[in-house]
Design an enzyme around this catalytic site. Structure first.
Site, mmCIF file in Angstrom:
data_model
loop_
_atom_site.group_PDB
_atom_site.id
_atom_site.type_symbol
_atom_site.label_atom_id
_atom_site.label_comp_id
_atom_site.label_asym_id
_atom_site.label_seq_id
_atom_site.Cartn_x
_atom_site.Cartn_y
_atom_site.Cartn_z
ATOM 1 N N HIS A 1 11.783 4.866 -10.022
ATOM 2 C CA HIS A 1 13.146 4.315 -10.035
ATOM 3 C C HIS A 1 14.192 5.319 -10.484
ATOM 4 C CE1 HIS A 1 11.915 0.010 -9.629
ATOM 5 N NE2 HIS A 1 10.817 0.431 -10.233
ATOM 6 N N LYS B 1 27.416 -3.323 -14.429
ATOM 7 C CA LYS B 1 26.143 -2.593 -14.423
ATOM 8 C C LYS B 1 25.978 -1.971 -15.803
ATOM 9 C CE LYS B 1 27.877 -0.133 -10.938
ATOM 10 N NZ LYS B 1 26.893 -0.034 -9.866
ATOM 11 N N ARG B 2 24.802 -1.403 -16.091
ATOM 12 C CA ARG B 2 24.651 -0.699 -17.349
ATOM 13 C C ARG B 2 25.694 0.413 -17.457
ATOM 14 N NH1 ARG B 2 20.169 -1.757 -20.779
ATOM 15 N NH2 ARG B 2 21.009 -0.061 -22.035
ATOM 16 N N LYS C 1 26.960 6.565 -13.646
ATOM 17 C CA LYS C 1 27.544 5.449 -12.891
ATOM 18 C C LYS C 1 29.073 5.539 -12.847
ATOM 19 C CE LYS C 1 23.659 2.361 -14.081
ATOM 20 N NZ LYS C 1 23.080 1.907 -12.804
ATOM 21 N N THR D 1 21.287 -2.456 -7.084
ATOM 22 C CA THR D 1 21.036 -3.763 -6.472
ATOM 23 C C THR D 1 22.254 -4.665 -6.644
ATOM 24 O OG1 THR D 1 19.862 -4.312 -8.510
ATOM 25 C CG2 THR D 1 18.515 -3.804 -6.580
ATOM 26 N N LYS E 1 24.250 -7.588 -4.190
ATOM 27 C CA LYS E 1 24.708 -8.935 -4.594
ATOM 28 C C LYS E 1 26.186 -9.115 -4.261
ATOM 29 C CE LYS E 1 21.349 -8.490 -8.202
ATOM 30 N NZ LYS E 1 21.075 -7.935 -9.535
HETATM 31 C C1 26Q Z 1 12.110 4.478 -21.133
HETATM 32 C C2 26Q Z 1 11.577 5.014 -22.300
HETATM 33 C C3 26Q Z 1 11.780 4.380 -23.525
HETATM 34 C C4 26Q Z 1 12.501 3.209 -23.548
HETATM 35 C C5 26Q Z 1 13.017 2.690 -22.385
HETATM 36 C C6 26Q Z 1 12.825 3.322 -21.174
HETATM 37 C C7 26Q Z 1 13.414 2.771 -19.926
HETATM 38 C C8 26Q Z 1 13.594 1.411 -19.756
HETATM 39 C C9 26Q Z 1 14.172 0.908 -18.621
HETATM 40 C C10 26Q Z 1 13.822 3.605 -18.910
HETATM 41 C C11 26Q Z 1 14.395 3.089 -17.747
HETATM 42 C C12 26Q Z 1 14.583 1.723 -17.592
HETATM 43 C C13 26Q Z 1 15.213 1.122 -16.426
HETATM 44 C C14 26Q Z 1 15.573 1.766 -15.342
HETATM 45 C C15 26Q Z 1 16.278 1.104 -14.251
HETATM 46 O O1 26Q Z 1 16.707 -0.036 -14.358
HETATM 47 N N1 26Q Z 1 16.438 1.774 -13.100
HETATM 48 C C16 26Q Z 1 17.134 1.207 -11.972
HETATM 49 O O2 26Q Z 1 16.166 0.572 -11.147
HETATM 50 C C17 26Q Z 1 16.809 -0.148 -10.111
HETATM 51 C C18 26Q Z 1 15.730 -0.892 -9.341
HETATM 52 O O3 26Q Z 1 15.002 -0.012 -8.542
HETATM 53 C C19 26Q Z 1 17.613 0.765 -9.219
HETATM 54 O O4 26Q Z 1 18.317 -0.041 -8.300
HETATM 55 C C20 26Q Z 1 18.595 1.592 -10.045
HETATM 56 O O5 26Q Z 1 19.226 2.547 -9.219
HETATM 57 C C21 26Q Z 1 17.863 2.271 -11.183
HETATM 58 O O6 26Q Z 1 18.777 2.945 -12.025
#
Ligand code: 26Q
Length: 824
Positions: free
Chosen positions: A369, A560-561, A566, A668, A672
């Site tokens: 991702h 979004k985050r 972004k 995503t 939406k």
């Molecule tokens: C990693 C290490 C320690 C703690 C947390 C994490 C962590 C947690 C969540 C790292 C990344 C995430 C989430 C990533 C994420 O949401 N990525 C998004 O995924 C979507 C679905 O595929 C994409 O549409 C987005 O582009 C992408 O940013």
């Protein structure tokens, strides 16, 4: 046994008329909650309503499990650290097809149905896109009748609740389970023991074979909590199985017997902290021991559960394991599952290494991702060794066999070995989880065409050369049930009336709307619905932000985050420039616009928090400046969540998808918003590329550098001062930030943001794209003035979004990766 008992029963006994639903609700109020109708609170009504729905879900759940078990068909096991489910009540009613009857029942009881449905707190067990994708996938899997289980963690606290004080973010715990949860079924009988720490000891067993024993371990218990996942318009009900950590009885007992009662209780508490809280995706949280423990805990429980299910049929043989199971790794977060499955097969089930490895490479698949190098998961080797000593040895073995392959392919190329190794050299060394996942997986996929292309060309280029068919694309999707039918009931009704209801499970049917795109009366109805949704959102904005906005303004949305890539600050710089222009010329005729932001920043992400502060500070000044006569408003809606998105998305007219090209894997939210008739202003990044292709270039506001242009500019040497010095609007906007204009002269508080874009080198090239963005925003103004044209563009966006249904995505995973068949 009488034959009628061997067959699962498909007859559902509960009726779904408004009267039967009402009766169920009243029964639960009385018999489950011990309440009467006079003293019942809204919460009691909500809870009884959930139980009434859950009764109907259970009938289908039991019958689905019977069918799936009896068939022995391959199941997909989705392994994800995150599920961003939001509220379940409306979704379950929609899927069961009883929402209208339930609404009638609630009205009959003298309740406001909307109030009852909104009583539910969000199940926010995820950070953002990745977690919400997992939730949409669970919906589509059940709707398409695929046998599937989603494995995850039963966090006691989900993603933090965001409060805004003096324009700045503060985090509060999200205690979503404070009052319990009516949807959860706890399965204590399936509790699992998990080992951690200790040492790996090599011994010779009775047959003279060398074997490893993992000894002197600490022990935890994993208790599963199941959440049913109801397919839309089908009898299939799958489930999410979420693991909660508890102290292990054996452990307790030992210390207790030694007389250490308080020590025993403390040990118990330590065991129970493992699943306490979801980690925010935060740089400051990388490499934390508890996170690794969480990952392993959930993976060990899930693998154990999968194997328990497999071994229930004694005639099944290990060589056929992959006929019954396929495992999907949602990013690298659960990738220690590879080493765990190897450990169980080799150490516990006594398979040979080659047999075990053969099974792993048949059952695992991995979804990537992110392309951001800093977001790739790696663990300090000493930490990994301490927590999972046996798994590290397994990883060494996997790596050494893999590196032999590398040496065969590129003889003598030490640099290739170094680049591809699971172990990153250095002090300390690191375990690279993405490499482990790629090496073990049958298929690896990216989440949008551009993203997959970049994975193949850059991040995993050498792996792609080694395994040319391994990397695939699976463009993300969203469930149309939640993101159109449930969240935008008026638009859904119009669509139903115009083209029939099949779009709900076949989103391509929306193209039927194309021929109405230029129809005046259809346009008026489409516009009227948007206007109503904007009125509802305006009330919410007044309530949450204390800002009054005009529903006749253009509603421009970036939700979004919060992350620099972004580029919420690009949006903000344009707002500042527009405001400054307006101050120069207050009579200027611009389209009145409300800029709506909602975003959480990782608690340790300094610059993201500065951007939130800046948005709020700019909003404070602009919203109160009467000179501009309300032509610009800037609002930041606190505590972004799934349920909040469901209110913003239907009211949006412009969707901001403005990441630096090459940084957003897919996105995503972009899907939406466009599905609900918002027009995108966006870069050629992630799924934007495919959205533009689908809706048509003329119905999309494209701007900015391409990936190639971004790379070329870096290669030439990017100097943000070139833009600052040559562009008056940029200079003035940045100077206002560093000069304290927005913060009553306190120039220190927002200066770091301006500095980041200048001395800081502007890592996401905000200034380089500013001009193109500003120009494109002007084009939006011009387009909005021609409402006939605008409505046509908006309708065509909705009409052409069929491809972005998560049903299509899941169908592709099922056909190309999992090889699973629907079980009706
Ligand atoms: C990693 C290490 C320690 C703690 C947390 C994490 C962590 C947690 C969540 C790292 C990344 C995430 C989430 C990533 C994420 O949401 N990525 C998004 O995924 C979507 C679905 O595929 C994409 O549409 C987005 O582009 C992408 O940013």
């Amino acid at each position: 046994m009488p034959s009628n008992l061997t067959q699962p029963s498909f007859k559902f006994t509960l009726e779904n008329s408004p009267d039967s639903i009402k009766e169920s609700i009243l029964n639960h109020l009385k018999y489950s909650l011990a309440r009467d109708t006079h003293t019942a609170t809204l919460h009691d009504w909500w809870w009884s309503t959930c139980l009434a729905i859950q009764d109907r879900v259970m009938e289908r759940f039991i019958s689905t499990m019977g069918k799936q078990t009896a068939s022995g068909a391959r199941r997909v096991y989705y392994l994800s650290l995150e599920y961003l489910m939001g509220r379940l009540i409306k979704n379950n009613l929609t899927s069961l097809g009883i929402l209208p009857n339930a609404i009638e029942a609630l009205k009959d009881l003298g309740l406001n149905p909307e109030d009852v449905l909104s009583e539910e707190v969000d199940m926010g067990l995820g950070n953002g896109g990745l977690g919400r994708l997992a939730a949409c996938f669970m919906d589509s899997l059940a709707t398409l009748d695929y046998p599937a289980v989603g494995y995850g963690i039963y966090y006691e606290y989900g993603l933090f609740e965001q409060q805004i004080k003096d324009g700045q973010q503060h985090e509060c715990p999200d205690n979503w389970l404070k009052f319990g949860n009516p949807w959860v079924i706890t399965r204590k009988e399936h509790a699992v023991t998990v080992n951690l720490y200790g040492r790996a000891e090599e011994r010779v067993d009775q047959d003279g074979k060398k074997r490893y024993f993992w000894v002197d371990t600490a022990k935890l218990t994993g208790v599963p909590h199941d959440i049913p996942i109801v397919g839309y318009g089908t009898e299939t009900v799958n489930f999410l199985r979420l693991w909660e950590s508890r102290a292990h009885a054996e452990f307790d007992f030992d210390i207790f017997n030694r007389g250490g009662y308080i020590d025993a209780v403390q040990e118990k508490m330590r065991g129970e902290t493992v699943t306490k809280v979801l980690y925010p995706n935060d740089v400051t949280e990388t490499g934390k021991e508890l996170r690794l423990v969480q990952q392993y805990f959930f993976v060990a429980c899930s693998i154990h559960d999968i194997i328990r299910r497999f071994k229930k049929t004694p005639s099944w043989q290990w060589k056929n394991f992959s006929k019954h199971a396929t495992l999907q790794l949602n990013d690298t977060h659960p990738s220690v599952a590879v080493a765990e499955l190897m450990r169980v097969l080799v150490d516990e089930e006594s398979l040979s290494w080659d047999e075990a490895w053969g099974i792993c490479t048949e059952v695992f698949n991995y979804t990537n991702h992110t392309l951001l190098p800093e977001a790739l998961e790696k663990w300090p080797l000493p930490l990994f060794q301490k927590v999972l000593p046996r798994h590290l040895l397994i990883i060494y073995e996997i790596n050494s066999r893999f590196l032999q392959k590398v040496a065969q392919k590129w003889p003598g190329d030490l640099e290739k070995m170094r680049n591809l190794s699971i172990i990153e050299e250095g002090a300390p060394q690191y375990v690279r989880m993405a490499h482990l996942a790629v090496i073990a997986s049958r298929y690896v996929n990216g989440v949008a065409a551009l993203h997959t292309d970049l994975l193949k060309r850059f991040l995993f280029a050498d792996f792609n050369a080694l395994y040319p068919k391994k990397i695939q694309n699976k463009t993300n999707g969203i469930t149309p049930r939640r993101w159109l039918k449930a969240c935008n009931p008026n638009l859904s009704a119009l669509v139903d009336e115009t083209i029939g209801p099949e779009w709900t499970t076949n989103l391509d049917k929306l193209v039927g709307l194309e021929k109405h795109a230029s129809d005046k009366s259809f346009q008026e109805r489409f516009a009227k619905i948007k206007r109503q949704n904007k009125e509802v959102l305006s009330e919410l904005i007044l309530e949450k932000c204390g800002v009054s906005v005009d529903p006749d303004s253009l509603f421009d949305v970036q939700i979004k985050r919060l992350h620099e890539y972004k580029r919420q600050h690009l949006n903000l710089l344009n707002i500042i420039a527009a405001y400054q222009e307006l101050l120069d010329n207050p009579g200027m005729d611009i389209v009145p616009r409300v800029f709506i932001f909602s975003a959480k920043a990782a608690p340790g992400y300094y610059m993201a928090k500065k951007i939130i502060h800046a948005i709020n500070a700019v909003g404070e000044v602009i919203n109160r400046d009467h000179r501009i006569k309300g032509k610009l408003k800037v609002v930041f809606i606190p505590n972004y969540s799934v349920s909040l998105a469901e209110k913003i998305v239907p009211a949006a007219e412009v969707s901001e998808q403005i990441s630096t090209a090459g940084k957003e894997a897919s996105g995503t939210g972009n899907m939406k918003l466009s599905l609900n008739g918002a027009l995108t202003i966006g870069t050629l990044d992630g799924a934007n590329v495919e959205i533009m292709e689908a809706v048509g270039r003329e119905n999309f506001f494209l701007f900015g550098m391409t990936v190639e242009e971004v790379n070329a500019l870096w290669a030439r040497g990017y100097n943000p001062y070139d833009f600052y010095n040559s562009n008056h609007a940029i200079k003035r906007a940045l100077d206002s930030l560093s000069g304290g204009y927005w913060t009553s002269g306190d120039y220190q508080s927002l200066q770091p943001l301006a500095n980041n874009l200048l001395q800081g080198g502007d890592p996401f090239m905000v200034l380089a794209d500013f001009n193109a963005y500003r120009e494109t925003q002007r084009k939006i103004d011009a387009a909005y003035r021609d409402q006939t044209k605008w409505q046509k563009m908006a309708i065509l966006n909705t009409a052409r979004m069929g491809k972005f249904s998560s049903d299509r995505t899941i169908q592709e995973y099922a056909d190309d990766i999992w090889g699973i068949k629907p079980l009706k």
